[in-house]
Design an enzyme around this catalytic site. Structure first.
Site, short mmCIF file in Angstrom:
data_model
loop_
_atom_site.label_atom_id
_atom_site.label_comp_id
_atom_site.label_asym_id
_atom_site.label_seq_id
_atom_site.Cartn_x
_atom_site.Cartn_y
_atom_site.Cartn_z
N THR A 146 -0.87 6.04 10.42
CA THR A 146 0.58 5.93 10.57
C THR A 146 0.97 5.68 12.02
OG1 THR A 146 0.92 7.40 8.70
CG2 THR A 146 2.76 7.13 10.18
N GLY A 185 -2.92 14.48 11.93
CA GLY A 185 -3.14 15.91 12.13
C GLY A 185 -4.25 16.16 13.14
N GLU A 429 0.14 11.07 2.66
CA GLU A 429 -0.73 10.39 1.69
C GLU A 429 0.07 9.47 0.78
OE1 GLU A 429 -4.14 11.56 3.31
OE2 GLU A 429 -3.64 9.94 1.92
C1 LIG Z 1 -5.70 17.81 0.23
C2 LIG Z 1 -4.70 17.84 1.33
C3 LIG Z 1 -4.74 16.64 2.19
C4 LIG Z 1 -3.89 16.79 3.41
C5 LIG Z 1 -3.82 15.50 4.17
C6 LIG Z 1 -2.73 15.54 5.21
C7 LIG Z 1 -2.88 14.40 6.14
C8 LIG Z 1 -2.12 13.20 5.76
C9 LIG Z 1 -2.65 11.97 5.96
C10 LIG Z 1 -1.86 10.76 5.72
O1 LIG Z 1 -0.69 10.79 5.39
S1 LIG Z 1 -2.77 9.33 5.94
C11 LIG Z 1 -1.58 8.06 5.79
C12 LIG Z 1 -1.14 7.86 4.35
N1 LIG Z 1 -0.42 6.65 4.24
C13 LIG Z 1 -0.21 6.05 3.07
O2 LIG Z 1 -0.54 6.55 2.01
C14 LIG Z 1 0.43 4.69 3.14
C15 LIG Z 1 1.12 4.33 1.84
N2 LIG Z 1 1.18 2.90 1.66
C16 LIG Z 1 0.24 2.26 0.89
O3 LIG Z 1 -0.69 2.84 0.35
C17 LIG Z 1 0.43 0.77 0.69
O4 LIG Z 1 1.18 0.23 1.74
C18 LIG Z 1 1.17 0.45 -0.64
C19 LIG Z 1 2.48 1.18 -0.71
C20 LIG Z 1 0.29 0.86 -1.78
C21 LIG Z 1 1.47 -1.02 -0.68
O5 LIG Z 1 0.23 -1.72 -0.66
P1 LIG Z 1 0.22 -3.22 -0.12
O6 LIG Z 1 0.98 -3.25 1.14
O7 LIG Z 1 -1.17 -3.70 -0.10
O8 LIG Z 1 1.05 -4.14 -1.12
P2 LIG Z 1 1.24 -4.15 -2.65
O9 LIG Z 1 1.73 -5.53 -2.95
O10 LIG Z 1 2.06 -3.02 -3.13
O11 LIG Z 1 -0.23 -4.02 -3.27
C22 LIG Z 1 -1.00 -5.21 -3.46
C23 LIG Z 1 -2.00 -4.90 -4.53
O12 LIG Z 1 -2.92 -3.93 -4.07
C24 LIG Z 1 -2.96 -2.81 -4.94
N3 LIG Z 1 -3.22 -1.61 -4.14
C25 LIG Z 1 -2.45 -1.14 -3.15
N4 LIG Z 1 -3.03 -0.03 -2.61
C26 LIG Z 1 -4.18 0.18 -3.29
C27 LIG Z 1 -5.23 1.18 -3.21
N5 LIG Z 1 -5.18 2.22 -2.34
N6 LIG Z 1 -6.28 1.10 -4.04
C28 LIG Z 1 -6.31 0.08 -4.94
N7 LIG Z 1 -5.36 -0.90 -5.09
C29 LIG Z 1 -4.32 -0.84 -4.26
C30 LIG Z 1 -1.59 -2.80 -5.59
O13 LIG Z 1 -1.61 -2.09 -6.80
C31 LIG Z 1 -1.36 -4.29 -5.78
O14 LIG Z 1 -2.15 -4.69 -6.86
P3 LIG Z 1 -1.68 -5.96 -7.73
O15 LIG Z 1 -0.36 -5.58 -8.30
O16 LIG Z 1 -1.59 -7.11 -6.75
O17 LIG Z 1 -2.74 -6.12 -8.77
C1 LIG Z 2 2.94 16.88 7.72
C2 LIG Z 2 2.52 15.44 7.81
C3 LIG Z 2 1.19 15.13 8.11
C4 LIG Z 2 0.78 13.80 8.24
N1 LIG Z 2 -0.52 13.53 8.58
C5 LIG Z 2 -0.89 12.24 8.77
C6 LIG Z 2 -2.22 11.93 9.19
O1 LIG Z 2 -3.04 12.83 9.38
N2 LIG Z 2 -2.56 10.63 9.39
C7 LIG Z 2 -1.66 9.61 9.19
O2 LIG Z 2 -2.02 8.45 9.38
N3 LIG Z 2 -0.38 9.87 8.76
C8 LIG Z 2 0.01 11.16 8.56
N4 LIG Z 2 1.30 11.42 8.16
C9 LIG Z 2 2.27 10.33 8.03
C10 LIG Z 2 2.56 10.01 6.55
O3 LIG Z 2 1.46 9.40 5.96
C11 LIG Z 2 3.79 9.09 6.51
O4 LIG Z 2 4.89 9.83 6.98
C12 LIG Z 2 4.04 8.62 5.07
O5 LIG Z 2 3.07 7.68 4.71
C13 LIG Z 2 5.45 8.01 4.90
O6 LIG Z 2 5.63 6.91 5.76
P1 LIG Z 2 6.89 6.90 6.74
O7 LIG Z 2 6.92 8.19 7.45
O8 LIG Z 2 6.81 5.64 7.51
O9 LIG Z 2 8.15 6.86 5.79
P2 LIG Z 2 8.95 5.53 5.33
O10 LIG Z 2 8.06 4.65 4.55
O11 LIG Z 2 9.66 4.96 6.50
O12 LIG Z 2 9.98 6.20 4.30
C14 LIG Z 2 11.35 6.33 4.58
C15 LIG Z 2 12.13 6.02 3.30
O13 LIG Z 2 11.92 4.64 3.00
C16 LIG Z 2 11.58 4.49 1.62
N5 LIG Z 2 10.69 3.33 1.45
C17 LIG Z 2 9.73 2.92 2.31
N6 LIG Z 2 9.09 1.84 1.81
C18 LIG Z 2 9.66 1.56 0.60
C19 LIG Z 2 9.44 0.58 -0.41
N7 LIG Z 2 8.47 -0.37 -0.29
N8 LIG Z 2 10.22 0.61 -1.53
C20 LIG Z 2 11.16 1.57 -1.67
N9 LIG Z 2 11.43 2.53 -0.74
C21 LIG Z 2 10.69 2.52 0.37
C22 LIG Z 2 10.82 5.77 1.29
O14 LIG Z 2 10.88 6.03 -0.12
C23 LIG Z 2 11.61 6.81 2.09
O15 LIG Z 2 12.69 7.27 1.30
C24 LIG Z 2 1.72 12.76 8.02
C25 LIG Z 2 3.06 13.06 7.70
C26 LIG Z 2 3.45 14.40 7.58
C27 LIG Z 2 4.88 14.71 7.24
#
Ligand SMILES: CCCCCCC/C=C/C(=O)SCCNC(=O)CCNC(=O)[C@H](O)C(C)(C)COP(=O)(O)OP(=O)(O)OC[C@H]1O[C@@H](n2cnc3c(N)ncnc32)[C@H](O)[C@@H]1OP(=O)(O)O
Ligand SMILES: Cc1cc2nc3c(=O)[nH]c(=O)nc-3n(C[C@H](O)[C@H](O)[C@H](O)COP(=O)(O)OP(=O)(O)OC[C@H]3O[C@@H](n4cnc5c(N)ncnc54)[C@H](O)[C@@H]3O)c2cc1C
Length: 655
Positions: A146, A185, A429
């Site tokens: 992120t 984190g 996530e």
């Molecule tokens: C147990 C406790 C754990 C604690 C952890 C705490 C720490 C936190 C860490 C984090 O937060 S890490 C960061 C997390 N960030 C995200 O999850 C980002 C979310 N965004 C996405 O995953 C992608 O941007 C999206 C929203 C899925 C969009 O994907 P994309 O930009 O590629 O475009 P689309 O057109 O939507 O997808 C195209 C195509 O690809 C398929 N697809 C997308 N993602 C996946 C995947 N992960 N695996 C498999 N396939 C995927 C999607 O379904 C589309 O398929 P088709 O429709 O083209 O067939």
């Molecule tokens: C406690 C905590 C721990 C974290 N740890 C990590 C980490 O270890 N590593 C890491 O990489 N990240 C980490 N993150 C970040 C986290 O993965 C992102 O905050 C999360 O993926 C959401 O993205 P964003 O913050 O950009 O929100 P945004 O995507 O900007 O969301 C803002 C609003 O926009 C809307 N929106 C965005 N895109 C769309 C769309 N395509 N269609 C419709 N609505 C949409 C959402 O629904 C939401 O209401 C952490 C976050 C938190 C809060």
């Protein structure tokens, strides 16, 4: 858990009246008898470990002290993994959950994402090189994806990794303010490595997001390395024990072999070798999403229910029978209506979480064999169920807190801490709405394929089944009858979203706009699909349960409560689809109220079966012995505010 202390009489009476084998239910909730035994062994060992037992009262620490105490415990966790000779992943998760009761470790990403990232995205050589050091805590890592400007939109991430064939190095850079990595984190102070997700450039061409191993700090001095600026992002709503941080890269050079190359490679001359699926780089997120249902949502639901139900059995308030003694608040039907569905959700999501874990292991094996067929289905399922389970958890933990009245608002209840540490799961996530949309889109795409003659399989097969039978709910409300209603509701929601999407396309709207305008109904379809999936999986898990008739009976009651409660809280959707009529809805509602009465005698035993120790719950209201009032008073007297009396100083005004 046998307790030798004086147990509150009301609570003891509740336990005496239970009528099922509690131990068997614990094994089912944990997933196996062996897991329960290992968990109890480690809980006891930690409780007796002089380096870990006791410690400062979390609630009376400042945020900085909470972080420092977290680092202290995280280093002990690393030490105890060796000392206790615990090697595998499950053990590390388990030991961490005991040492960090409803707290996130500053090193949580080490086992949540850093090691899974190395193992899932690295070659065998890279797994040996970094995986073994990470498992031994010789390097401490995080997952930096992120950025300040993007979290959801992975294709919009700006950090670059540009290959230089003359030096065989990648140059990692944060080209803009919005490209600064933000949130990972442990990044602020704790970690010395990170898996950095960056846009790969070689020979002037961008190949999208790839993973790179980056050392951020000197292993001896812990100083940031040249080209690396790191820091903490500042105070947050919760998650106080984690230094979520920022990372700004200034043309940092790393060796070519620091690109994690299991799925795709860059050769010495800069040639890019593409991966089987563009989405394999996203594999770490898919893994973590699959663990959140059991590890986060179920865990929080079960703990909150334990606290609220035990307290509701101890708390006597108001007057039920005119002139009678104050009743236990658990005897108010409104209190049962708040809390018993939460118990059912905990058992339901536990079954789903255990099922998802097996599905992920199967996918991982297939991918190792080069077979990515299951990837799309598991992506859709993990997106939907992570969002659905954490949404439900967020609302239900708050309902549990509110059901404890004023004491629920005290940190002594343990409920704000459960909320603080688990509610970010609705955002990290993958933000829940975004994940619902992923799931909803995949459902509509599958249905459109089915309408062209493709046979659907797996969790979406029901979408193409023609279902003309009417709702079979009669006065004998059953899970099977309700499951047909849930299936009908989900099928109809997906069909409605598909019709809306196609209609907009046929009206000449651009594809992206047709999807956007259909967004609300995509989310509704995803929720209905997940709700059905949870009920179906819960019901199937009970059929397969290795348990006596008494345990099966209470689980069936909880499953029917989960089903009937879901209908009454979404009645509009069940009526709207025309499958159920108002008379049948009344029957479902009446049956749900009868279930509350049936479950009441076992309520305390059902939460006791979650088998949380007092150390785990960190809750005066949820204590196993129910001695709430004397311990609330003792707890309050620990507050530093009570160390001094107020002194009145009369100020002398100059004449
Ligand atoms: C147990 C406790 C754990 C604690 C952890 C705490 C720490 C936190 C860490 C984090 O937060 S890490 C960061 C997390 N960030 C995200 O999850 C980002 C979310 N965004 C996405 O995953 C992608 O941007 C999206 C929203 C899925 C969009 O994907 P994309 O930009 O590629 O475009 P689309 O057109 O939507 O997808 C195209 C195509 O690809 C398929 N697809 C997308 N993602 C996946 C995947 N992960 N695996 C498999 N396939 C995927 C999607 O379904 C589309 O398929 P088709 O429709 O083209 O067939
Ligand atoms: C406690 C905590 C721990 C974290 N740890 C990590 C980490 O270890 N590593 C890491 O990489 N990240 C980490 N993150 C970040 C986290 O993965 C992102 O905050 C999360 O993926 C959401 O993205 P964003 O913050 O950009 O929100 P945004 O995507 O900007 O969301 C803002 C609003 O926009 C809307 N929106 C965005 N895109 C769309 C769309 N395509 N269609 C419709 N609505 C949409 C959402 O629904 C939401 O209401 C952490 C976050 C938190 C809060």
């Amino acid at each position: 858990m046998a307790s030798k202390v004086r147990v509150n009489q009301d609570l003891q009476r509740e336990r005496d009246r239970a009528n099922f084998n509690l131990e068997q239910l614990t094994y089912i909730f944990d997933g196996s008898r062996e897991y329960t035994q290992k968990r109890r062994y480690l809980e006891k060992r930690i409780a007796e470990d002089p380096e870990l037992k006791g410690g400062p009262n979390y609630y009376f620490l400042s945020n900085s002290e909470k972080y420092a105490n977290g680092v202290r415990k995280a280093t002990l966790l690393a030490k105890k993994l060796k000392e206790y000779k615990l090697g595998d992943f499950t053990d590390a998760f388990l030991l961490r959950s005991i040492i960090f009761p409803n707290e996130a470790s500053p090193m949580s990403l080490q086992i949540d994402m850093f090691i899974p990232g190395i193992m899932g995205l690295g070659t065998e050589e890279q797994q040996r090189r970094w995986g073994e050091k990470a498992m031994a805590y010789e390097i401490i890592g995080t997952y930096a994806q992120t950025e300040l400007g993007h979290g959801t939109h992975l294709r919009g991430l700006e950090t670059t990794a540009t290959y230089d064939p003359t030096t065989h190095e990648f140059v990692l850079h944060s080209p803009t303010l919005t490209s600064i990595k933000w949130w990972p984190g442990g990044l602020g102070k704790t970690t010395n490595h990170a898996i950095v997700m960056a846009m790969l450039y070689t020979r002037g061409k961008c190949h999208g997001l790839h993973a790179f191993m980056v050392q951020t700090r000197d292993l001896e001095t812990h100083e940031p390395l040249p080209g690396v600026e790191v820091g903490d992002i500042g105070p947050k709503m919760g998650y106080h024990t984690v230094d979520n941080g920022y990372l700004r890269l200034d043309h940092l050079h790393i060796p070519r072999m620091n690109m994690l190359m299991k799925n795709s490679q860059v050769l010495e001359d800069g040639t890019y070798v593409r991966k089987k699926s563009d989405k394999l780089s996203y594999g770490t997120m898919l893994f973590v999403r699959s663990t959140i249902v059991k590890g986060v949502a179920t865990n929080a639901l079960a703990q909150a229910a334990t606290i609220a139900v035990r307290y509701s059995a101890v708390r006597r308030q108001s007057e039920l029978k005119p002139g009678g003694v104050e009743p236990q608040v658990l005897d108010y039907v409104t209190q049962q209506y708040k809390l018993f569905p939460v118990i059912s959700q905990a058992y339901a999501f536990s079954a789903v979480g255990l099922h998802l874990r097996n599905l992920y292991l199967r996918l991982n094996y297939d991918i190792q064999q080069g077979n990515v067929e299951l990837l799309a289905e598991i992506h859709s399922l993990t997106c939907g169920l992570k969002a659905f389970s954490t949404d439900q958890m967020m609302w239900s933990v708050e309902i549990c807190r509110l059901s404890c009245g004023g004491h629920g608002f005290s940190q002594a209840s343990g409920l704000p801490k459960i909320y603080d540490v688990h509610v970010p799961a609705c955002t990290y996530e993958g933000e829940n709405t975004v994940l619902y949309l992923q799931c909803g889109r995949s459902l509509v795409k599958a249905l459109l394929q089915a309408q062209k003659g493709v046979t659907l399989s797996g969790s979406m097969a029901y979408l193409s089944q023609v279902c003309d039978d009417k709702c079979s709910v009669t006065s004998q409300v059953t899970v099977d009858a309700l499951l047909k209603s849930y299936e009908w509701r989900a099928r109809r929601a997906v069909h409605k979203a598909a019709r809306m999407y196609k209609g907009r396309l046929q009206a000449g709207e651009a594809d992206y706009n047709a999807w956007n305008q259909t967004g609300v109904h995509l989310v509704l379809a995803a929720k209905a699909h997940c709700h059905k999936y949870v009920l179906k999986t819960f019901a199937e898990s009970i059929q397969q349960a290795e348990a006596g008739a008494d345990v099966v009976r209470v689980l069936q009651q909880l499953c029917l409560l989960y089903a009937t409660h879901g209908v009454t809280t979404n009645s509009g959707q069940f009526l709207e689809c025309g499958f159920m009529d108002t008379r049948q809805l009344e029957l479902v509602n009446d049956h749900m109220l009868r279930l509350l009465t049936d479950i009441r005698p076992n309520a305390v035993a059902l939460v006791d079966a979650f088998d949380f120790t007092d150390d785990k719950l960190c809750s005066v209201l949820g204590r196993y012995d129910g001695q709430v009032y004397e311990n609330l008073y003792k707890w309050a007297r620990q507050s530093s505010r009570n160390e001094t009396q107020v002194r009145i100083f009369t100020t002398v005004t100059p004449q």
